[in-house]
Design an enzyme around this catalytic site. Structure first.
Site, PDB file in Angstrom:
ATOM      1  N   SER A  94       0.847  -1.198   0.000  1.00 50.18           N
ATOM      2  CA  SER A  94       0.000   0.000   0.000  1.00 50.18           C
ATOM      3  C   SER A  94       0.884   1.251   0.000  1.00 50.18           C
ATOM      4  O   SER A  94       2.098   1.170   0.219  1.00 50.18           O
ATOM      5  CB  SER A  94      -0.894  -0.014   1.249  1.00 50.18           C
ATOM      6  OG  SER A  94      -0.077   0.176   2.402  1.00 50.18           O
ATOM      7  N   ASP A 129      -1.393  -1.791  -3.901  1.00 50.88           N
ATOM      8  CA  ASP A 129      -2.747  -1.835  -3.347  1.00 50.88           C
ATOM      9  C   ASP A 129      -3.272  -0.398  -3.196  1.00 50.88           C
ATOM     10  O   ASP A 129      -2.585   0.454  -2.614  1.00 50.88           O
ATOM     11  CB  ASP A 129      -2.660  -2.525  -1.976  1.00 50.88           C
ATOM     12  CG  ASP A 129      -4.000  -2.858  -1.381  1.00 50.88           C
ATOM     13  OD1 ASP A 129      -4.959  -3.075  -2.144  1.00 50.88           O
ATOM     14  OD2 ASP A 129      -4.081  -2.928  -0.129  1.00 50.88           O
ATOM     15  N   HIS A 130      -4.449  -0.125  -3.717  1.00 53.16           N
ATOM     16  CA  HIS A 130      -5.109   1.180  -3.554  1.00 53.16           C
ATOM     17  C   HIS A 130      -4.262   2.373  -4.005  1.00 53.16           C
ATOM     18  O   HIS A 130      -4.171   3.375  -3.271  1.00 53.16           O
ATOM     19  CB  HIS A 130      -5.556   1.402  -2.110  1.00 53.16           C
ATOM     20  CG  HIS A 130      -6.654   0.480  -1.683  1.00 53.16           C
ATOM     21  ND1 HIS A 130      -7.949   0.609  -2.096  1.00 53.16           N
ATOM     22  CD2 HIS A 130      -6.640  -0.635  -0.893  1.00 53.16           C
ATOM     23  CE1 HIS A 130      -8.687  -0.353  -1.575  1.00 53.16           C
ATOM     24  NE2 HIS A 130      -7.912  -1.141  -0.855  1.00 53.16           N
ATOM     25  N   HIS A 175     -13.119  -2.859   4.843  1.00 50.45           N
ATOM     26  CA  HIS A 175     -11.725  -2.869   5.310  1.00 50.45           C
ATOM     27  C   HIS A 175     -11.606  -2.857   6.836  1.00 50.45           C
ATOM     28  O   HIS A 175     -12.468  -2.318   7.517  1.00 50.45           O
ATOM     29  CB  HIS A 175     -10.981  -1.646   4.755  1.00 50.45           C
ATOM     30  CG  HIS A 175     -10.672  -1.761   3.295  1.00 50.45           C
ATOM     31  ND1 HIS A 175     -11.241  -0.957   2.342  1.00 50.45           N
ATOM     32  CD2 HIS A 175      -9.852  -2.604   2.621  1.00 50.45           C
ATOM     33  CE1 HIS A 175     -10.785  -1.291   1.141  1.00 50.45           C
ATOM     34  NE2 HIS A 175      -9.937  -2.289   1.279  1.00 50.45           N
ATOM     35  N   ASP A 226      -5.575  -8.690   4.793  1.00 54.62           N
ATOM     36  CA  ASP A 226      -4.505  -7.997   5.502  1.00 54.62           C
ATOM     37  C   ASP A 226      -4.754  -8.000   7.013  1.00 54.62           C
ATOM     38  O   ASP A 226      -3.884  -8.392   7.805  1.00 54.62           O
ATOM     39  CB  ASP A 226      -4.395  -6.558   4.983  1.00 54.62           C
ATOM     40  CG  ASP A 226      -3.233  -5.816   5.611  1.00 54.62           C
ATOM     41  OD1 ASP A 226      -2.303  -6.467   6.110  1.00 54.62           O
ATOM     42  OD2 ASP A 226      -3.251  -4.571   5.610  1.00 54.62           O
ATOM     43  N   GLU A 277     -11.511  -0.212  -9.585  1.00 59.10           N
ATOM     44  CA  GLU A 277     -12.600  -0.444  -8.621  1.00 59.10           C
ATOM     45  C   GLU A 277     -13.831   0.380  -8.966  1.00 59.10           C
ATOM     46  O   GLU A 277     -13.742   1.545  -9.308  1.00 59.10           O
ATOM     47  CB  GLU A 277     -12.129  -0.110  -7.190  1.00 59.10           C
ATOM     48  CG  GLU A 277     -13.237  -0.315  -6.158  1.00 59.10           C
ATOM     49  CD  GLU A 277     -12.750  -0.305  -4.703  1.00 59.10           C
ATOM     50  OE1 GLU A 277     -11.570  -0.622  -4.462  1.00 59.10           O
ATOM     51  OE2 GLU A 277     -13.561   0.000  -3.818  1.00 59.10           O
TER      52      GLU A 277
HETATM   53  P1  13P Z   1      -8.918  -6.476   5.255  1.00 57.13           P
HETATM   54  O1  13P Z   1      -8.803  -5.235   6.064  1.00 57.13           O
HETATM   55  O2  13P Z   1     -10.276  -7.102   5.389  1.00 57.13           O
HETATM   56  O3  13P Z   1      -7.837  -7.455   5.526  1.00 57.13           O
HETATM   57  O4  13P Z   1      -8.785  -6.051   3.711  1.00 57.13           O
HETATM   58  C1  13P Z   1      -7.531  -5.819   3.139  1.00 57.13           C
HETATM   59  C2  13P Z   1      -7.623  -5.169   1.799  1.00 57.13           C
HETATM   60  O5  13P Z   1      -8.652  -5.084   1.167  1.00 57.13           O
HETATM   61  C3  13P Z   1      -6.386  -4.621   1.248  1.00 57.13           C
HETATM   62  O6  13P Z   1      -6.608  -3.928   0.056  1.00 57.13           O
HETATM   63  O1  G3H Z   2      -6.845  -1.914   2.415  1.00 57.89           O
HETATM   64  C1  G3H Z   2      -5.773  -1.570   2.847  1.00 57.89           C
HETATM   65  C2  G3H Z   2      -4.759  -2.515   3.394  1.00 57.89           C
HETATM   66  O2  G3H Z   2      -5.235  -3.199   4.515  1.00 57.89           O
HETATM   67  C3  G3H Z   2      -3.479  -1.770   3.645  1.00 57.89           C
HETATM   68  O3  G3H Z   2      -3.589  -0.987   4.746  1.00 57.89           O
HETATM   69  O4  G3H Z   2      -3.027   1.373   4.186  1.00 57.89           O
HETATM   70  O5  G3H Z   2      -2.747   0.453   6.516  1.00 57.89           O
HETATM   71  O6  G3H Z   2      -1.189  -0.236   4.682  1.00 57.89           O
HETATM   72  P1  G3H Z   2      -2.566   0.237   5.050  1.00 57.89           P
HETATM   73 ZN    ZN Z   3      -8.490  -2.934  -0.062  1.00 55.91          ZN
END
Ligand code: 13P
Ligand code: G3H
Ligand code: ZN
Length: 322
Positions: A50, A83-84, A181, A269, A135
């Site tokens: 992330s 991620d994101h 999340h 995560d 998304e």
């Molecule tokens: P969780 O918080 O449910 O583990 O989701 C993680 C996630 O979507 C990371 O992009």
């Molecule tokens: O969806 C997000 C993941 O759980 C990553 O989380 O932004 O705290 O690294 P973070």
């Molecule tokens: Zn996510």
């Protein structure tokens, strides 16, 4: 095997009725725990980073640790994914810096603005051998700086997905069907209680998932926010000095059902964080005079490995698919 994109992984997962686990990595113990589990179970795996992970651990350290995991596990396909990603610039930086896959999350923007930004990322990624997850719809919960209160999420509209994928050229699509999340996915008001008084979350919207599948046959769907927040680990955290009241996740059986359909990538995560924290708290409470980080990070790393093995075998079904 060098790092791979998710293209081949997703095609096999779609046809085989299983999903690939996408686990967030922030430090060496997490990278090792995940890839040791995937390696032993001969499972493909996605390691994802992330914006917060890059800020914490530094892009170069993360890429080098993932490269080390690839060298240590030459028999399994491993993808490195952003991620994101919230801008073209971060996606470009990750692609230029060795990632094989990026997510552009423009889901909080208007439909047209989401398309425009996603398309810009897709053009750059495809020209550089990387793939793109986009998304549509918004999840509840906390992710980086974005907080969406429970009840303010919006499910993906199946009538929009075909146009979105056609116009952007994205390679996979994250949809909102009721996952969320973090470790506090639902308020007590959103849940019912079973005969033992345990909170039961609202079921995932399989009708929305099926609607998307009907519009996009053969196309890989992604689920974010898919931790199950196992209550044994919540109890462990609380028993050894933590305070996590009302932490609740997505039942694993529902995710297993989704993995048999078009869901090819499941993001987990929070369960890894919970397992690590539970074991670290337990170790330090039981060994108050110990101060060598290796002593408490060793069981924490093992907890990550055990959690990922459990997910591969019981939720994803990706064992033996490498
Ligand atoms: P969780 O918080 O449910 O583990 O989701 C993680 C996630 O979507 C990371 O992009
Ligand atoms: O969806 C997000 C993941 O759980 C990553 O989380 O932004 O705290 O690294 P973070
Ligand atoms: Zn996510």
């Amino acid at each position: 095997m060098a790092l791979v994109t998710t293209t081949e992984m997703f095609k096999k997962a779609y046809d085989g009725g299983y999903a690939i686990g996408a686990f967030n990595v922030n430090n060496m113990e997490i990278v090792q725990g995940i890839t040791e589990a995937a390696g032993e179970l001969k499972s493909p795996v996605i390691l994802q980073v992330s914006k917060g992970a890059r800020a914490y651990a530094n892009h170069t350290y993360l890429v080098k640790m993932v490269e080390a995991a690839v060298a240590e596990n030459p028999d399994i396909p491993i993808a490195l994914h952003l991620d994101h990603g919230d801008s073209f610039e971060i996606c470009k930086s990750c692609i230029d810096g060795g990632f094989t896959s990026v997510m552009i999350d423009a889901s909080s923007k208007s439909f047209e603005d989401n398309i425009a930004l996603t398309k810009q990322v897709v053009e750059y990624a495809h020209a550089h051998g990387a793939v793109v997850e986009a998304e549509l719809g918004t999840l509840a919960g906390v992710e980086d700086e974005v907080v969406v209160e429970a009840g303010q999420e919006s499910y993906t509209r199946p009538e929009e997905v075909e146009e979105f994928v056609d116009r952007t050229g994205c390679d996979s699509l994250a949809i909102a069907i009721g996952t969320s999340h973090g470790a506090y996915k639902f308020t007590a008001d959103q849940c019912t209680r079973n005969e033992n008084g345990i909170l039961v979350p609202p079921p995932l919207r399989f009708d929305v998932l099926q609607g998307c599948i009907d519009k996009l046959p053969g196309f890989p769907i992604v689920l974010h926010g898919s931790s199950s927040v196992p209550q044994d680990f919540v109890k462990m955290v609380n028993e050894f000095g933590g305070e996590m009241p009302d932490a609740i996740g997505i039942p694993e059986e529902q995710l297993r059902e989704a993995a048999k359909l078009a869901v090819c990538k499941i993001n987990i995560d929070s369960d890894i964080r919970l397992a690590m924290t539970g074991y670290i708290r337990k170790y330090l409470a039981e060994n108050p005079s110990h101060f060598d980080p290796r002593q408490y990070l060793k069981p924490a790393r093992q907890a990550v490995k055990d959690m990922v093995s459990h997910k591969i075998l019981n939720v994803l079904g990706s064992n033996g698919k490498a």
